[in-house]
Write an enzyme that holds these catalytic residues in place. Structure first.
Site, mmCIF file in Angstrom:
data_model
loop_
_atom_site.group_PDB
_atom_site.id
_atom_site.type_symbol
_atom_site.label_atom_id
_atom_site.label_comp_id
_atom_site.label_asym_id
_atom_site.label_seq_id
_atom_site.Cartn_x
_atom_site.Cartn_y
_atom_site.Cartn_z
ATOM 1 N N ASN A 134 43.663 18.783 40.640
ATOM 2 C CA ASN A 134 44.725 19.101 41.581
ATOM 3 C C ASN A 134 44.149 19.954 42.712
ATOM 4 O OD1 ASN A 134 44.514 21.112 39.525
ATOM 5 N ND2 ASN A 134 46.558 21.876 39.939
ATOM 6 N N GLU A 186 45.652 22.158 45.647
ATOM 7 C CA GLU A 186 46.842 22.749 46.244
ATOM 8 C C GLU A 186 46.567 23.166 47.686
ATOM 9 O OE1 GLU A 186 48.077 25.767 43.432
ATOM 10 O OE2 GLU A 186 48.755 24.234 42.009
ATOM 11 N N CYS A 235 53.004 10.706 39.312
ATOM 12 C CA CYS A 235 51.685 10.236 38.861
ATOM 13 C C CYS A 235 51.813 9.096 37.864
ATOM 14 C CB CYS A 235 50.862 11.387 38.297
ATOM 15 S SG CYS A 235 50.237 12.427 39.628
ATOM 16 N N CYS A 237 53.057 14.036 35.798
ATOM 17 C CA CYS A 237 54.372 14.118 36.447
ATOM 18 C C CYS A 237 54.890 12.712 36.726
ATOM 19 C CB CYS A 237 54.280 14.938 37.735
ATOM 20 S SG CYS A 237 53.547 14.053 39.122
ATOM 21 N N GLU A 241 45.683 13.497 38.910
ATOM 22 C CA GLU A 241 45.687 12.039 38.690
ATOM 23 C C GLU A 241 45.542 11.312 40.020
ATOM 24 O OE1 GLU A 241 47.778 14.303 37.620
ATOM 25 O OE2 GLU A 241 48.680 13.793 35.685
HETATM 26 N N1 THU Z 1 49.831 18.826 38.385
HETATM 27 C C1 THU Z 1 48.899 17.843 38.267
HETATM 28 O O1 THU Z 1 47.800 17.924 38.839
HETATM 29 N N2 THU Z 1 49.200 16.757 37.518
HETATM 30 C C2 THU Z 1 50.377 16.593 36.856
HETATM 31 O O2 THU Z 1 50.670 15.507 36.378
HETATM 32 C C3 THU Z 1 51.290 17.749 36.688
HETATM 33 C C4 THU Z 1 51.136 18.768 37.773
HETATM 34 C C5 THU Z 1 49.509 19.986 39.217
HETATM 35 C C6 THU Z 1 50.247 20.025 40.534
HETATM 36 C C7 THU Z 1 50.203 21.501 40.865
HETATM 37 O O3 THU Z 1 48.985 21.760 41.545
HETATM 38 C C8 THU Z 1 50.166 22.183 39.518
HETATM 39 O O4 THU Z 1 49.849 21.196 38.559
HETATM 40 C C9 THU Z 1 51.474 22.850 39.129
HETATM 41 O O5 THU Z 1 52.523 21.954 39.246
#
Ligand code: THU
Length: 129
Positions: free
Chosen positions: A39, A41, A86, A83, A52
């Protein structure tokens, strides 16, 4: 190295200064090649991307479009589920029986088929006329 271990290794590179929640993802393509993502941000929060999504982008850029297996890992009490967005991203490149392994840093894992995680996925066939 197992796919979960690949995800665990890449997770350390996540850019998650706002949530503090680092996620790593690894995809094995049908070709056998492995692609990873984290991830990423952003100070403008909605611009952040999931692990993902990063792994899928790497896979497509690498020339693969068929997912055979997915692993996702985070430091959480229960195996981290992808999520909703994804799940849909994975469904673009994976059939329903593809296993998605969700993992924790502590070593718990849970494997589910994609069609269990996203029943009734909207796919390109729905646009056929
Ligand atoms: N996040 C992911 O990278 N993948 C997921 O399927 C769930 C959430 C990340 C997004 C964000 O940077 C952090 O987790 C908190 O939501």
């Amino acid at each position: 190295m197992s796919l979960v271990e690949e995800a665990r290794k890449v997770r350390e590179r996540a850019h998650a200064p706002y949530s503090g929640f680092k996620v790593g993802a690894a995809i094995r393509a049908r070709s056998g090649r492995i692609y990873t993502g984290v991830n990423v941000e952003n100070a403008s929060y909605p611009e952040g991307t999931c692990a993902e999504a990063g792994a899928i982008a790497a896979m497509v850029a690498g020339g693969d479009t068929e997912i055979a297996e997915v692993a996702v890992i985070a430091d959480c009490p229960d195996p981290v589920p992808p999520c909703g967005g994804c799940r849909q991203r994975i469904a673009e490149f994976a059939s329903g029986e593809v296993p998605v392994t969700m993992a924790t840093l502590a070593g718990a894992t849970l494997t589910r088929r994609l069609d269990e995680l996203l029943p009734g996925a909207f796919v390109s066939a729905h646009m056929a006329r």
